[in-house]
Design an enzyme around this catalytic site. Sequence first.
Site, PDB file in Angstrom:
ATOM      1  CG  PHE A  11      -1.847   1.228   1.191  1.00 42.52           C
ATOM      2  CD1 PHE A  11      -2.977   1.238   0.387  1.00 42.52           C
ATOM      3  CD2 PHE A  11      -1.560   2.360   1.934  1.00 42.52           C
ATOM      4  CE1 PHE A  11      -3.803   2.353   0.322  1.00 42.52           C
ATOM      5  CE2 PHE A  11      -2.391   3.484   1.884  1.00 42.52           C
ATOM      6  CZ  PHE A  11      -3.520   3.466   1.075  1.00 42.52           C
ATOM      7  CG  ASP A  67       5.654   3.644   1.931  1.00 35.81           C
ATOM      8  OD1 ASP A  67       5.633   4.222   3.039  1.00 35.81           O
ATOM      9  OD2 ASP A  67       4.661   3.595   1.176  1.00 35.81           O
ATOM     10  CE  LYS A  99      -0.787   5.672   7.854  1.00 36.94           C
ATOM     11  NZ  LYS A  99      -0.409   5.063   6.570  1.00 36.94           N
TER      12      LYS A  99
HETATM   13  C1  LIG Z   1      -0.730   5.291   5.193  1.00 40.61           C
HETATM   14  C2  LIG Z   1       0.266   4.872   4.194  1.00 40.61           C
HETATM   15  C3  LIG Z   1       0.424   5.569   2.983  1.00 40.61           C
HETATM   16  C4  LIG Z   1      -0.469   6.707   2.576  1.00 40.61           C
HETATM   17  O1  LIG Z   1      -0.393   7.799   3.435  1.00 40.61           O
HETATM   18  P1  LIG Z   1      -1.531   8.942   3.376  1.00 40.61           P
HETATM   19  O2  LIG Z   1      -1.041   9.966   4.362  1.00 40.61           O
HETATM   20  O3  LIG Z   1      -2.818   8.313   3.741  1.00 40.61           O
HETATM   21  O4  LIG Z   1      -1.544   9.461   1.988  1.00 40.61           O
HETATM   22  C5  LIG Z   1       1.423   5.154   2.127  1.00 40.61           C
HETATM   23  N1  LIG Z   1       2.226   4.122   2.427  1.00 40.61           N
HETATM   24  C6  LIG Z   1       2.099   3.427   3.576  1.00 40.61           C
HETATM   25  C7  LIG Z   1       3.030   2.296   3.876  1.00 40.61           C
HETATM   26  C8  LIG Z   1       1.107   3.770   4.490  1.00 40.61           C
HETATM   27  O5  LIG Z   1       0.953   3.061   5.613  1.00 40.61           O
END
Ligand SMILES: *Cc1c(COP(=O)(O)O)cnc(C)c1O
Length: 405
Positions: free
Chosen positions: A145, A231, A260
């Site tokens: 994701f 990421d 986050k």
């Molecule tokens: C939450 C998340 C995203 C997206 O972040 P947003 O602030 O919702 O755009 C991307 N990559 C990972 C691994 C995430 O957990």
Amino acid sequence: MLQNLLKRFRKEPQVQYSEPAIMNAYSRLPVSFVRGEGAQLWDATGREYLDALGGIAVTFLGHCHPKISEAISLQANKILHTSNLFHIQEQADLGAKFCAVSGMDKVFFGNSGAEANEAAIKIARLHARSKGVKQPIIITAEQSFHGRTMAALSATGSTAVQKGFAPLLDGFVHVPYNDIAAMREYADNSNVVAIMVEPIQGEGGIIVPDSGYLKALRTLCDEQGWLLIVDEIQTGMGRTGKWFAFEHEGIQPDVITCAKALGNGIPIGACAAKGAAAELISPGTHGTTFGGNPFASKIGETVIDIINQENLVEKAGKTGASLKKQLQQTLATFDHVVDIRGKGLMLGIELDKAYPELALKFLAAGLVINITGGGKVIRLLPSVMLSETQVKKIVETIRDVVSTL
Ligand SMILES: *Cc1c(COP(=O)(O)O)cnc(C)c1O
């Protein structure tokens, strides 16, 4: 008792929530939290909950950390926003601290995780141009994701998330996660310019790769001249017991993204790069109106300061290990529990199947969690401010709820 609570929750909501003017993007649980402190939350009726989700890995320092509240108030009375047309000292200071804790050289600040990944993808495209690659490919993982914007969505390895949005962006291929051989099949493909992976898959269901996976990807990228983009949006800022999860493997990525927990609730995202990758963005190639404004930057800097001053990276590792151990001891004999996994304060409990209304059952029992991994994984992303008493309470509540399944 749980059944009664659940009945009450379903049939007698004391507050009726209505949001006719809000687009129907979420199927929400029937609760609204109006106040928080540390790892505790209160709803509009005054009922207390233990928060083991932290706003999906965001409020790592807990709700209303006094130093965050103070920094918000001080900065709000100084200046909120100027524009990236001008020097922003708060942004420069946050950048220096972010690079110090991540080992990266330079950083670009945006407002969210998806935006941070967009910047990373653009850096990969610029890397392609610098090598004369006209049809660049980024390899990402299945079940990954990376966000909801079109490029991040194209990078995401989930047909469910992508459904309905074709045509997606060209230039992404997805391979099985934790499978080095699958990545290696692209070796010597002259169009590949980067690998983008989560060090632990979050939305995918807290999937921890074998140790050595990231290291092998680092080696492959070095051999091939590819960028390794990690990421760290969910794993970063100390959650796994290291500042960033890539450190568990002793490697240094070319690009990392973070969001986050970086603002503890104030929206901010970061894309940081090292070496040549840090020099690819130049004036006119990327930008943002809000990103890295004085307010968000000051709060990000305060988050890093607090984590450093209060030794919270170490505490996340210790508290997480304690929580995981107690979960393993307590749930070991439970038929429905298939696996308990994760690192630090990023834990998943995989069940044998998806159970209906599971998150609602937890809510009725006073525990805020989230279900991911195809409805089978109970995801815990609690604040590092959890006390040992609260750790015990999380374990007991999970025991109580899972034993009714
Ligand atoms: C939450 C998340 C995203 C997206 O972040 P947003 O602030 O919702 O755009 C991307 N990559 C990972 C691994 C995430 O957990």
